[in-house]
Design a protein around this motif. Structure first.
Motif, PDB file in Angstrom:
ATOM      1  N   GLU A 135       0.777  -1.208  -0.107  1.00 16.14           N
ATOM      2  CA  GLU A 135      -0.025   0.128  -0.064  1.00 16.14           C
ATOM      3  C   GLU A 135       0.757   1.296   0.035  1.00 16.14           C
ATOM      4  O   GLU A 135       0.483   2.248  -0.821  1.00 16.14           O
ATOM      5  N   GLN A 136       1.965   1.100   0.811  1.00 14.24           N
ATOM      6  CA  GLN A 136       2.759   2.446   0.928  1.00 14.24           C
ATOM      7  C   GLN A 136       3.721   2.591  -0.476  1.00 14.24           C
ATOM      8  O   GLN A 136       3.834   3.616  -0.859  1.00 14.24           O
ATOM      9  N   LEU A 137       4.067   1.444  -0.961  1.00 16.01           N
ATOM     10  CA  LEU A 137       4.841   1.589  -2.319  1.00 16.01           C
ATOM     11  C   LEU A 137       3.714   2.249  -3.503  1.00 16.01           C
ATOM     12  O   LEU A 137       4.204   2.972  -4.270  1.00 16.01           O
ATOM     13  N   THR A 138       2.591   1.746  -3.289  1.00 21.69           N
ATOM     14  CA  THR A 138       1.539   2.018  -4.426  1.00 21.69           C
ATOM     15  C   THR A 138       1.501   3.494  -4.204  1.00 21.69           C
ATOM     16  O   THR A 138       1.030   4.321  -5.098  1.00 21.69           O
ATOM     17  N   GLU A 139       1.017   4.151  -2.904  1.00 23.87           N
ATOM     18  CA  GLU A 139       0.846   5.487  -2.579  1.00 23.87           C
ATOM     19  C   GLU A 139       2.021   6.362  -3.142  1.00 23.87           C
ATOM     20  O   GLU A 139       1.931   7.435  -3.714  1.00 23.87           O
ATOM     21  N   GLY A 140       3.292   5.720  -2.855  1.00 24.81           N
ATOM     22  CA  GLY A 140       4.544   6.494  -3.267  1.00 24.81           C
ATOM     23  C   GLY A 140       4.579   6.449  -4.627  1.00 24.81           C
ATOM     24  O   GLY A 140       4.955   7.786  -5.355  1.00 24.81           O
ATOM     25  N   LEU A 141       4.329   5.632  -5.275  1.00 29.00           N
ATOM     26  CA  LEU A 141       4.406   5.479  -6.874  1.00 29.00           C
ATOM     27  C   LEU A 141       3.355   6.611  -7.526  1.00 29.00           C
ATOM     28  O   LEU A 141       3.492   7.372  -8.231  1.00 29.00           O
ATOM     29  N   ILE A 142       2.055   6.342  -6.959  1.00 27.61           N
ATOM     30  CA  ILE A 142       1.085   7.318  -7.304  1.00 27.61           C
ATOM     31  C   ILE A 142       1.338   8.843  -6.909  1.00 27.61           C
ATOM     32  O   ILE A 142       1.294   9.575  -8.088  1.00 27.61           O
ATOM     33  N   SER A 143       1.869   9.163  -5.931  1.00 27.05           N
ATOM     34  CA  SER A 143       2.250  10.544  -5.547  1.00 27.05           C
ATOM     35  C   SER A 143       3.415  10.890  -6.453  1.00 27.05           C
ATOM     36  O   SER A 143       3.473  12.219  -6.593  1.00 27.05           O
ATOM     37  N   HIS A 144       4.192   9.984  -6.924  1.00 27.98           N
ATOM     38  CA  HIS A 144       5.341  10.597  -7.642  1.00 27.98           C
ATOM     39  C   HIS A 144       4.956  10.802  -9.066  1.00 27.98           C
ATOM     40  O   HIS A 144       5.247  11.745  -9.664  1.00 27.98           O
ATOM     41  N   TYR A 145       3.821   9.955  -9.647  1.00 29.26           N
ATOM     42  CA  TYR A 145       3.489  10.235 -11.071  1.00 29.26           C
ATOM     43  C   TYR A 145       2.370  11.002 -11.158  1.00 29.26           C
ATOM     44  O   TYR A 145       2.031  11.729 -12.370  1.00 29.26           O
ATOM     45  N   PRO A 183       0.846  14.256 -10.113  1.00 27.69           N
ATOM     46  CA  PRO A 183       1.126  15.706 -10.361  1.00 27.69           C
ATOM     47  C   PRO A 183       1.409  15.762 -11.870  1.00 27.69           C
ATOM     48  O   PRO A 183       0.706  16.556 -12.360  1.00 27.69           O
ATOM     49  N   ASP A 184       2.575  15.133 -12.557  1.00 25.28           N
ATOM     50  CA  ASP A 184       2.481  15.159 -13.781  1.00 25.28           C
ATOM     51  C   ASP A 184       1.214  14.725 -14.812  1.00 25.28           C
ATOM     52  O   ASP A 184       1.183  15.405 -15.548  1.00 25.28           O
ATOM     53  N   LEU A 185       0.883  13.856 -14.551  1.00 22.36           N
ATOM     54  CA  LEU A 185      -0.312  13.249 -15.087  1.00 22.36           C
ATOM     55  C   LEU A 185      -1.444  14.334 -15.044  1.00 22.36           C
ATOM     56  O   LEU A 185      -2.157  14.597 -16.230  1.00 22.36           O
ATOM     57  N   GLN A 186      -1.652  14.776 -14.046  1.00 29.68           N
ATOM     58  CA  GLN A 186      -2.523  15.879 -13.560  1.00 29.68           C
ATOM     59  C   GLN A 186      -2.350  17.098 -14.322  1.00 29.68           C
ATOM     60  O   GLN A 186      -3.233  17.811 -15.175  1.00 29.68           O
ATOM     61  N   ARG A 187      -1.203  17.549 -14.654  1.00 29.52           N
ATOM     62  CA  ARG A 187      -0.602  18.763 -15.443  1.00 29.52           C
ATOM     63  C   ARG A 187      -0.633  18.313 -16.915  1.00 29.52           C
ATOM     64  O   ARG A 187      -1.326  19.080 -17.657  1.00 29.52           O
ATOM     65  N   SER A 188      -0.576  17.150 -17.267  1.00 32.20           N
ATOM     66  CA  SER A 188      -0.672  16.728 -18.759  1.00 32.20           C
ATOM     67  C   SER A 188      -2.102  16.624 -18.952  1.00 32.20           C
ATOM     68  O   SER A 188      -2.466  17.078 -20.089  1.00 32.20           O
ATOM     69  N   LYS A 189      -2.941  16.473 -17.946  1.00 29.78           N
ATOM     70  CA  LYS A 189      -4.247  16.216 -18.310  1.00 29.78           C
ATOM     71  C   LYS A 189      -5.010  17.667 -18.488  1.00 29.78           C
ATOM     72  O   LYS A 189      -5.727  18.053 -19.457  1.00 29.78           O
ATOM     73  N   SER A 190      -4.450  18.725 -17.648  1.00 26.04           N
ATOM     74  CA  SER A 190      -5.047  19.933 -17.668  1.00 26.04           C
ATOM     75  C   SER A 190      -4.531  20.657 -19.052  1.00 26.04           C
ATOM     76  O   SER A 190      -5.311  21.551 -19.741  1.00 26.04           O
ATOM     77  N   ALA A 191      -3.192  20.402 -19.488  1.00 26.40           N
ATOM     78  CA  ALA A 191      -2.548  20.809 -20.840  1.00 26.40           C
ATOM     79  C   ALA A 191      -3.511  20.290 -21.904  1.00 26.40           C
ATOM     80  O   ALA A 191      -3.582  20.969 -22.678  1.00 26.40           O
ATOM     81  N   LEU A 192      -3.909  19.078 -21.784  1.00 25.60           N
ATOM     82  CA  LEU A 192      -4.398  18.567 -22.951  1.00 25.60           C
ATOM     83  C   LEU A 192      -6.130  19.074 -23.077  1.00 25.60           C
ATOM     84  O   LEU A 192      -6.393  19.542 -24.232  1.00 25.60           O
ATOM     85  N   GLN A 193      -6.539  19.228 -21.865  1.00 21.18           N
ATOM     86  CA  GLN A 193      -7.945  20.113 -21.695  1.00 21.18           C
ATOM     87  C   GLN A 193      -7.752  21.383 -22.492  1.00 21.18           C
ATOM     88  O   GLN A 193      -8.455  21.572 -23.397  1.00 21.18           O
ATOM     89  N   GLU A 194      -6.711  22.150 -22.239  1.00 19.18           N
ATOM     90  CA  GLU A 194      -6.610  23.351 -22.591  1.00 19.18           C
ATOM     91  C   GLU A 194      -6.446  23.342 -23.971  1.00 19.18           C
ATOM     92  O   GLU A 194      -7.064  24.280 -24.900  1.00 19.18           O
ATOM     93  N   LEU A 195      -5.605  22.284 -24.569  1.00 23.07           N
ATOM     94  CA  LEU A 195      -5.373  22.276 -26.140  1.00 23.07           C
ATOM     95  C   LEU A 195      -6.510  21.956 -26.911  1.00 23.07           C
ATOM     96  O   LEU A 195      -6.737  22.458 -27.925  1.00 23.07           O
ATOM     97  N   THR A 196      -7.106  21.032 -26.312  1.00 26.99           N
ATOM     98  CA  THR A 196      -8.666  20.631 -26.878  1.00 26.99           C
ATOM     99  C   THR A 196      -9.442  22.108 -27.078  1.00 26.99           C
ATOM    100  O   THR A 196     -10.379  22.130 -28.145  1.00 26.99           O
ATOM    101  N   GLN A 197      -9.882  22.791 -25.970  1.00 22.49           N
ATOM    102  CA  GLN A 197     -10.813  23.678 -26.135  1.00 22.49           C
ATOM    103  C   GLN A 197     -10.056  24.891 -27.089  1.00 22.49           C
ATOM    104  O   GLN A 197     -10.541  25.452 -27.869  1.00 22.49           O
TER     105      GLN A 197
END
Length: 115
Positions: A26-36, A38-52
């Motif tokens: 569980e801790q390893l999973t949380e660490g992995l998720i917390s590492h990736y 933020p980048d994925l969320q930034r990519s998602k918002s950038a893609l949404q802006e690009l789509t708009q």
């Protein structure tokens, strides 16, 4: 006969695995998720802006295309008007010629010549 090389390579592996610590996983999973994440969320918002932006661009392009279509139809109308003017002039000339011929035939009739 059956020799030692005939044994399955996976044989005995299950017994060699240590016990899985659920909390560690569980801790390893949380660490992995917390590492990736933020980048994925930034990519998602950038893609949404690009789509708009693409949607806005497409709408603008459609407006420009409709303007070009309007210009083409105006050019067609102008061509039609100039053609109509040309044929109107022809009709006026034909009418003038007919009036002139009518006058000539009237004069001939007055002169006593049967036409």
């Amino acid at each position: 006969g059956v020799g030692p090389s005939d044994a399955s390579p996976d044989e005995g592996v299950v017994e060699d695995l240590p016990l899985i610590d659920e909390k560690a996983v569980e801790q390893l999973t949380e660490g992995l998720i917390s590492h990736y994440l933020p980048d994925l969320q930034r990519s998602k918002s950038a893609l949404q802006e690009l789509t708009q932006n693409q949607v806005v661009l497409l709408e603008t392009l459609e407006q420009e295309i409709s303007k070009f279509k309007e210009c083409n139809s105006i050019l067609d109308i102008n061509a039609l008007f100039s053609e109509a003017k040309h044929y109107h002039n022809k009709l006026v000339n034909i009418r003038n010629e007919m009036m002139m011929l009518h006058e000539k035939t009237s004069k001939l009739k007055v002169s006593g010549i049967n036409v």
